[in-house]
Scaffold this active site. Structure first.
Site, PDB file in Angstrom:
ATOM      1  N   ASP A  12       0.915  -1.303  -0.163  1.00 44.30           N
ATOM      2  CA  ASP A  12      -0.152  -0.050  -0.034  1.00 44.30           C
ATOM      3  C   ASP A  12       0.867   1.246  -0.128  1.00 44.30           C
ATOM      4  O   ASP A  12       0.692   2.298   0.854  1.00 44.30           O
ATOM      5  CB  ASP A  12      -0.916  -0.089   1.031  1.00 44.30           C
ATOM      6  CG  ASP A  12      -1.900  -1.256   1.647  1.00 44.30           C
ATOM      7  OD1 ASP A  12      -2.179  -1.689   0.595  1.00 44.30           O
ATOM      8  OD2 ASP A  12      -1.975  -1.206   2.626  1.00 44.30           O
ATOM      9  N   GLU A 220     -11.242   0.060  -3.500  1.00 37.23           N
ATOM     10  CA  GLU A 220     -10.435   0.691  -2.112  1.00 37.23           C
ATOM     11  C   GLU A 220      -9.222   1.452  -2.919  1.00 37.23           C
ATOM     12  O   GLU A 220      -9.324   1.497  -4.342  1.00 37.23           O
ATOM     13  CB  GLU A 220     -10.253  -0.426  -1.412  1.00 37.23           C
ATOM     14  CG  GLU A 220      -9.227  -1.298  -1.952  1.00 37.23           C
ATOM     15  CD  GLU A 220      -8.903  -2.594  -0.931  1.00 37.23           C
ATOM     16  OE1 GLU A 220      -9.413  -2.563   0.095  1.00 37.23           O
ATOM     17  OE2 GLU A 220      -8.029  -3.622  -1.242  1.00 37.23           O
TER      18      GLU A 220
HETATM   19  O1  FUB Z   1      -3.214  -3.540   3.466  1.00 37.91           O
HETATM   20  C1  FUB Z   1      -4.611  -3.576   4.081  1.00 37.91           C
HETATM   21  C2  FUB Z   1      -5.754  -3.387   2.944  1.00 37.91           C
HETATM   22  O2  FUB Z   1      -5.387  -3.918   1.745  1.00 37.91           O
HETATM   23  C3  FUB Z   1      -5.326  -1.702   2.483  1.00 37.91           C
HETATM   24  O3  FUB Z   1      -5.948  -0.765   3.365  1.00 37.91           O
HETATM   25  C4  FUB Z   1      -6.205  -2.164   1.217  1.00 37.91           C
HETATM   26  O4  FUB Z   1      -6.198  -1.016   0.302  1.00 37.91           O
HETATM   27  C5  FUB Z   1      -5.451  -3.293   0.707  1.00 37.91           C
HETATM   28  O5  FUB Z   1      -4.579  -3.162   0.026  1.00 37.91           O
END
Ligand code: FUB
Length: 320
Positions: A12, A220
Site C-alpha cells: 500500500d 478501495e
Molecule cells: O493493507 C490492508 C488493505 O489491503 C489496504 O488498506 C487495502 O487498500 C488493501 O491493499
C-alpha cells in the site's frame, strides 16, 4: 521494475517528495497467523516504517525504522492498514486507517517534525471519519483527503456520512456503485473541514459506473494526482484485481473512467500511488511474488509510468 524492500513485507505505498527526497509510507505486513477471509482479518498489521531514496531506479533505499506503533495509539483496536502523509507549515502529518476498540475502521492522524518521524498520534480519530485508505492531495495550500473501501473496509456501512442502523447496504448490480469520499482538511490538518462528498465515477455516456460493473467500479485504494492540468483519480477494483483511473476537472469530480493502469498482480489486493520524481512518473505498488503468493505478505515495487500524448496512461502488465 524494482522491488524496493527485499528483506521485509511492505504494501500500500504512498510516495511523496519532501525536501527534494522521495519518501514512501507503506503498510507493514506480517505473519499474523489469522486465516484469510473476505473481511481482511489476516491483515493484522501493528506498525509503520518509512523509506526514503534520492534515486528511484538505482538508489539506496533507507529504512528509517518504526515511525508509529499501534501500542502508542490511544484509541487503537487492531489492524493498521493503508496510510498517507502530507506536509504543512513545518509539520508532517501521517493519516492512517485503524479499527477502534469497537472494531470500526476510522482514520487517525499522527504528527511529526520530520518526514521520517517519529510520529505522535492524536488521542482520538478524525471526527466523523470512517472506513479506510486515506490519500491526501494538496493544491494551492489546501489539502483534500480521499478515503474509503468496501467489504472489509466497511464503506458499505455508511450512507450520507452516517452509520446505517441495519448494518450495510450494497446497491443492486444496475444501481450506481458505492463511491469513495473526499473532504477538505481543516487548517490545522487534524479534522475534516466539510462533510465528506461522494467521488462519482462516470462511464463514457456520463452515467455513474454501476455496482455490477466490477471491472470498473471503485473498491478501495484511492489516489489523486494532477497531470497537465487534469485531476486523475485512481483506485483498485478489489475483487477484479485491477488498478484503474478516471479524470476530472477539479478535486471533487465527477471523474470519467479512462482505463486500466495495472493488470492483476500475484496476490489478492492491488494498491498503488503515482508520484513524479526528478522529471519521471512512477507507479509504486505491491505484489506477492517474493512471499510465494501469500496474499497477506506483500512486497513493494516501483515501475515507470508513461502517458500518451492525449493524457491517457499506458497500461502496465501486473504479471499474473
Ligand atoms: O493493507 C490492508 C488493505 O489491503 C489496504 O488498506 C487495502 O487498500 C488493501 O491493499
Amino acid at each position: 521494475m524494482r522491488y524496493l524492500v527485499p528483506n521485509d513485507y511492505m504494501a500500500d505505498p504512498s510516495a511523496h517528495v519532501f525536501n527534494g527526497r522521495l519518501y514512501i509510507y507503506p503498510s507493514h505486513d506480517r505473519e499474523s497467523g489469522i486465516s484469510e477471509n473476505d473481511s481482511g482479518d489476516h491483515f493484522n498489521m501493528k506498525d509503520y516504517h518509512v523509506f526514503s531514496m534520492d534515486d528511484v531506479e538505482n538508489g539506496e533505499v533507507t529504512d528509517h525504522g518504526v515511525i508509529l506503533d499501534v501500542k502508542d495509539i490511544p484509541w487503537a483496536g487492531r489492524q493498521l492498514w493503508d496510510s498517507d502523509a502530507a506536509y504543512k507549515n513545518g509539520k508532517y502529518f501521517l493519516y492512517y486507517s485503524l479499527k477502534d476498540k469497537n472494531d470500526i475502521f476510522r482514520l487517525g492522524v499522527a504528527v511529526a517534525d520530520k518526514p521520517e518521524g517519529p510520529f505522535i498520534s492524536q488521542s482520538d480519530p478524525v471526527r466523523g471519519s470512517y472506513s479506510i485508505d486515506p490519500c491526501v492531495f494538496e493544491e494551492n495550500g489546501q489539502h483534500y483527503i480521499y478515503f474509503g473501501g468496501i467489504w472489509g473496509g466497511q464503506l458499505q456501512r455508511y450512507k450520507d456520512n452516517k452509520a446505517l442502523e441495519n448494518g450495510a447496504f450494497y446497491p443492486a448490480d444496475n444501481e450506481p456503485a458505492i463511491c469513495a469520499r473526499v473532504a477538505k482538511l481543516s487548517d490545522d490538518m487534524l479534522q475534516f473541514a466539510q462533510e465528506p462528498q461522494a467521488v462519482v465515477i462516470l462511464d463514457e455516456n456520463g452515467k455513474p459506473i454501476t455496482a455490477g460493473d466490477t471491472k470498473r467500479r471503485f473498491f478501495e485504494a484511492s489516489w489523486m494526482h494532477k497531470y497537465n492540468g487534469k485531476y486523475y483519480f485512481s483506485y483498485s477494483t478489489g475483487d477484479t484485481h485491477l488498478l484503474c483511473y478516471a479524470t476530472g476537472n477539479n478535486p471533487y469530480g465527477p471523474f470519467t473512467y479512462r482505463g486500466v493502469i495495472l493488470t492483476p498482480v500475484v496476490g489478492w489486493t492491488t494498491h498503488h500511488c503515482i508520484t513524479e520524481y526528478k522529471g519521471k512518473w512512477y507507479l509504486f505498488h505491491h505484489d506477492c511474488v517474493p512471499s510465494g503468493g501469500k496474499t497477506w505478505l506483500r512486497s513493494l515495487k516501483v515501475t515507470e509510468l508513461n502517458y500518451n500524448s492525449d493524457g491517457t496512461i499506458q497500461k502496465i502488465e501486473g504479471g499474473l
